[in-house]
Enzyme design. Structure first.
Site, PDB file in Angstrom:
ATOM      1  N   GLU A   1       0.539  -1.095  -0.026  1.00  0.00           N
ATOM      2  CA  GLU A   1      -0.032  -0.048  -0.114  1.00  0.00           C
ATOM      3  C   GLU A   1       0.923   1.072   0.039  1.00  0.00           C
ATOM      4  O   GLU A   1       1.205   1.840  -1.020  1.00  0.00           O
ATOM      5  CB  GLU A   1      -0.947  -0.062   1.205  1.00  0.00           C
ATOM      6  CG  GLU A   1      -1.927   0.921   1.072  1.00  0.00           C
ATOM      7  CD  GLU A   1      -3.385   0.814   1.965  1.00  0.00           C
ATOM      8  OE1 GLU A   1      -3.349  -0.499   2.431  1.00  0.00           O
ATOM      9  OE2 GLU A   1      -4.038   1.724   1.963  1.00  0.00           O
TER      10      GLU A   1
ATOM     11  N   GLU B   1      -2.530   0.447  13.527  1.00  0.00           N
ATOM     12  CA  GLU B   1      -3.529   1.137  12.431  1.00  0.00           C
ATOM     13  C   GLU B   1      -4.882   0.731  13.408  1.00  0.00           C
ATOM     14  O   GLU B   1      -5.814   1.610  13.136  1.00  0.00           O
ATOM     15  CB  GLU B   1      -3.506   0.172  11.290  1.00  0.00           C
ATOM     16  CG  GLU B   1      -4.647   0.495  10.388  1.00  0.00           C
ATOM     17  CD  GLU B   1      -4.578  -0.227   9.100  1.00  0.00           C
ATOM     18  OE1 GLU B   1      -3.878  -1.154   8.952  1.00  0.00           O
ATOM     19  OE2 GLU B   1      -5.051   0.345   7.948  1.00  0.00           O
TER      20      GLU B   1
END
Ligand code: RAM
Length: 917
Positions: free
Chosen positions: A501, A772
């Site tokens: 990502e 996260e």
């Protein structure tokens, strides 16, 4: 007569209203904090300096800046610009108003000031700024690539790739050299060498911009690298973000662009003659070099058998090298000087322990999740492949946990050409890791800690702030925030640095930007990324979810608003109006985009909602949390209008002010009607913390209504057993709102919670960076949802802002800290706290410590500012300054004494206050 003239001249040039001389100004920088830059991007720089810290100097009453084409002309004969004496206390962001600067031009500048009593300072040291190549027409060079690079190879996993291309050119210089500059960039990433020695220390240059619009160029001073006679330049170019795998797609969806190089070496000889060595079809190249493969996600493959000793020196025989193909510059793609520092090697982490969970595979623990590369220094056997794998976490059996890298291979390979020791690190990849697994080395040797080091890489900025306290976990949180910053400021602000990502998610960026600037000099980093945002803005005014954009054309509320929030935040924290000027029209277009939809169609925008809110009831997508999209969208619409309106006011754009105010009022009315009842209760299906937080942060209701809403917010918090129930959007708002409404005890209790979901919960599970998810890993339940589980994700680090502004209590009462507020927030769990922050005027610091019967507060206020300090002290208690009476200090004046505090106005200086019974 002559003598009298000379004396008169001396008096005139010292320009003083008063003859005594103060120390010279220091820290001369141009634009966004650039010190003596070369290859500079801005032909209209601004100038900033700091006054020296002395007892005598409190503020500036006047300044004089001189700018010249030659240092010998300074200070008296400045041929470009002489402001003469300007009566002003402005010591930051003074715009250059001399003749416009041109490509390559180097100018020198100097500054002096007069203090509050009219004493003149000495002249500062001479500083300079040298421009880069500002126009495509400055380039004689051509883009080059090798014909064979046009056909990509295919990897085992089915992805195509271009092998790194090595280019070289030798050339003769017939005269002694006075100066040489290398202007260079690539479509891809490059590293250059001249006569066998690497140029510069930057890595992964030029970085990532919207390549179809703008590619940044780098400038290096290579004067010392060249000699009269035969010389050679060599450059290796790999895919990087340009054509490597990045995101779900590549940078250019469906295209297979070929990495290319462009460079121009400009030499000035001592006799003034010039020579240019430019990339073109006269260069030769090969793809048969030792770097066989490089990719950001996958890692790097190196085969030492393919090494080409001396390939960038003049003696090298490039026999099987082939001619490069050249291509003209494309006028659509602007080549512009890089406007923030490139990524560099910033730290080196040692190994703290070694384990061998599987036979022959040794795991080296760096003790810290980090981003960069591993440098190995190991014994090897000829042709026995070394495998270097990475992980952020370990599984229970002690082996690497790599599932969260998703499809990113994140592995480096090295094939040795001989038995013996090698020292190696990859050039064109980076990994997010704490653990390094080595296998394939000479098994007769037993691993030592110094076999591996973690080379930490991030955009080359400096630390600007520090925060520390009496509480170990709070300090760990600060450390994790800073590591989250280091790990995700890799040329662009990324959400995460390790999996497949690593993109510039706008939502993450907007929540973390204020915290980032407390900790690091990231102003130019954000200004540069905002330029990419302007280039990526859709025709209808929408802003992509990631910048640079490789994810299609949708915009999301709370994400798109990064482009109104970040310019405003940077302005507040630096006082730089140019960041508002540069971005105003983008901000306005975003407002227009929101406005395109009739008010009845709230919720039309895509939204990630309150991303990753814990205990979500959202049946469609539980990651989006419980606060409805339409509320989020409407609240952010109002907020973006407000920030654009603020910017218009600062810039004096009267027409826009009226228009924006009208839109704002109508949006706010519509919001109130739709989402609130008359008791201040949300009319949405669920009352959420984030719903109330958005309303209170963005001032969407009257103060009377806010009073009704605060108890509702508190209720939602109580229902959550005093835990947060907020995701990416709501979490950063908790502290400012609870602080504003005086609920700081509650805020401390939420911040110091040890149970899920909370900051300390992750720390208790072993976090060394921000995660996260609050439970990306837990000792009880193991790893969180693997499809999206980054252990280095800065968003929740947004609490750092309150640690500086709230706990230590340093905030800006006027943009750029011209006027400072020191208002510490004492909390039960803390005995002391301290923050230091280097503003444009110098170091501000606030340090408090609880005493048995009172409080000690030490404050530093830099010159040319003033401060208001709010000392928490109950009525009946005394406040001492430096063990004496406050009244006796002429630098302090009393503003107010109330039940809970004493408010003072401070001149620059250092103060030690003590409260006593
Ligand atoms: C994931 C990441 C990122 C977030 C988006 C919406 O890719 O968590 O941080 O902004 O989703």
């Amino acid at each position: 007569m002559q003598w009298i003239f000379l004396v008169a001249m001396v008096i005139i040039t010292s320009c003083g209203n008063n003859s005594s001389t103060a120390e010279a100004p220091i820290d001369l920088v141009v634009s966004e904090n650039f010190k003596n830059p070369i290859g500079f991007y801005n032909p209209k720089p601004s100038f900033s300096w700091k006054l020296p810290v002395t007892e005598q100097i409190k503020s500036q009453s006047a300044y004089r800046i001189v700018v010249a084409t030659n240092p010998a002309l300074l200070p008296d004969n400045a041929d470009l610009w002489d402001t003469n004496t300007v009566d002003s206390d402005q010591s930051v962001w003074v715009n250059y108003e001399g003749a416009p600067l041109e490509s390559r031009q180097k100018v020198w500048w100097q500054i002096m000031f007069w203090d509050q009593d009219g004493n003149s300072s000495r002249w500062s040291e001479v500083a300079y700024v040298e421009l880069g190549l500002l126009h495509n027409s400055d380039w004689q060079a051509k883009w080059i690539n090798l014909p064979e690079a046009e056909v990509p190879d295919i990897m085992d996993n089915g992805y195509y790739f271009h092998r790194p291309q090595y280019f070289r050119k030798s050339f003769n210089l017939e005269n002694p050299i006075s100066q040489a500059r290398l202007y260079i960039t690539s479509k891809g990433v490059f590293e250059a060498e001249i006569n066998g020695i690497r140029v510069g220390e930057d890595v992964m240059t030029p970085g990532w911009t919207p390549y179809k619009k703008r590619i940044e160029t780098l400038t290096y001073d290579v004067t010392d690298r060249l000699k009269k006679g035969e010389n050679a330049i060599g450059v290796v170019v790999a895919e990087g973000w340009y054509s490597g795998r990045i995101a779900y797609a590549r940078s250019f969806v469906g295209e297979k662009p070929v990495p290319q190089l462009i460079c121009q070496l400009e030499i000035t000889f001592q006799d003034g003659a010039r020579q240019i060595v430019a990339s073109d079809a006269s260069w030769s190249g090969t793809t048969n070099g030792p770097i066989r493969f490089s990719d950001i996600y996958e890692g790097e493959d190196y085969d030492a058998n393919m090494e080409m000793s001396g390939w960038s020196t003049p003696d090298f025989k490039a026999e099987d090298w082939i001619a490069a193909e050249e291509m003209e510059l494309d006028s659509e793609i602007k080549l512009l000087p890089k406007r923030h520092s490139a990524v560099r090697e910033k730290m080196k982490l040692p190994v703290i322990s070694i384990t061998e969970p599987e036979s022959g595979k040794f795991i080296f623990d760096l003790g810290q999740n980090m981003v960069g590369v591993a440098e190995v220094n190991i014994p090897v056997k000829k042709n026995q492949k070394i495998t270097i794998r990475f992980a952020e976490m370990l599984q229970q059996d002690g082996t690497l946990y790599t599932a969260n890298y998703r499809s990113a291979r994140s592995t480096d390979y090295y094939i040795p050409k001989d038995d013996g020791m090698i020292k190696w690190k990859p050039k064109f990849t980076f990994h997010g890791f704490r653990y390094v697994e080595l296998s394939g080395f000479d098994s007769t040797a037993s691993p030592e800690k110094d076999w591996v080091a973690g080379i930490v890489q991030y955009s080359d900025f400096e630390q600007t702030g520090s925060f520390t306290s009496s509480h170990e976990k709070l300090n760990k949180l600060q450390s994790n925030i800073v590591w989250g910053l280091r790990g995700n400021f890799f040329d662009i602000p990324t959400d995460c640095p390790q999996r497949d990502e690593r993109m510039g998610w706008t939502g993450d960026a907007q929540v973390f930007a204020p915290t980032s600037i407390f900790n690091s000099s990231v102003h130019s980093f954000w200004a540069s990324w905002l330029q990419s945002a302007r280039e990526e803005q859709f025709v209808d005014g929408g802003i992509p979810n990631v910048i640079p954009n490789n994810r299609g054309n949708s915009s999301s509320a709370g994400w798109a608003d990064a482009i109104t929030i970040i310019p405003w935040e940077m302005y507040l924290r630096t006082g730089d109006k140019s960041i508002l000027e540069e971005n105003f029209s983008m901000m306005q277009k975003l407002v227009g985009y929101y406005h395109m939809k009739p008010e009845s169609r709230f919720g039309e925008l895509n939204s990630f909602g309150d991303w990753l809110q814990p205990y979500s009831h959202n049946k469609e997508d539980d990651r989006k949390g419980d606060t409805p999209n339409e509320l989020i969208e409407s609240a952010y619409f109002a907020h973006s209008i407000q920030l654009t309106l603020n910017a218009a006011k600062v810039l004096g754009y009267d027409k826009e002010i009226a228009e924006l105010q009208a839109v704002k009022d109508s949006v706010v009315m519509a919001f109130r009607n739709k989402f609130l009842d008359e008791n201040g209760k949300l009319t949405t299906a669920l009352e959420t913390q984030t719903g109330y937080l958005l309303i209170l942060t963005f001032d969407l209701v009257s103060p009377e209504m806010a009073k009704k809403i605060v108890p509702r917010l508190l209720n939602t918090i109580e229902e959550a057993d005093n835990h947060l129930r907020t995701g990416f959007l709501g979490t950063p708002l908790l502290a400012p709102v609870l602080h504003k409404y005086g609920e700081t005890d509650l805020l401390y209790s939420i911040l110091f919670k040890e149970t899920y979901p909370s900051w300390f919960y992750s720390i208790n599970q072993g976090a060394t960076t921000m995660w996260e998810r609050w439970n990306s890993f837990s000792h009880d339940e193991g790893f969180g949802e693997v499809s999206m589980n980054s252990f280095n994700h800065y968003a929740y680090g947004a609490i750092g802002q309150w640690m500086y502004e709230g706990i230590a209590g340093i905030s800006a009462l006027e943009p750029g800290y011209k006027k400072i507020l020191i208002a510490p927030t004492l909390g039960i769990p803390l005995e002391f706290a301290r923050a230091d922050y280097t503003s444009g005027y110098g170091v501000i610091s606030s340090a408090w410590k609880k005493l048995t019967n009172g409080l000690e507060l030490k404050v530093t206020i830099p010159p040319n500012t003033t401060a208001r300090v709010i000392i928490p002290v109950e009525i009946g208690m005394k406040v001492l300054l430096d063990e004496g009476e406050i009244a006796s200090n002429s630098n302090v004046s009393l503003v107010e004494r109330n039940d809970a505090s004493m408010v003072l106005e401070l001149m620059p200086g250092k103060y030690a206050f003590k409260t006593q019974q």
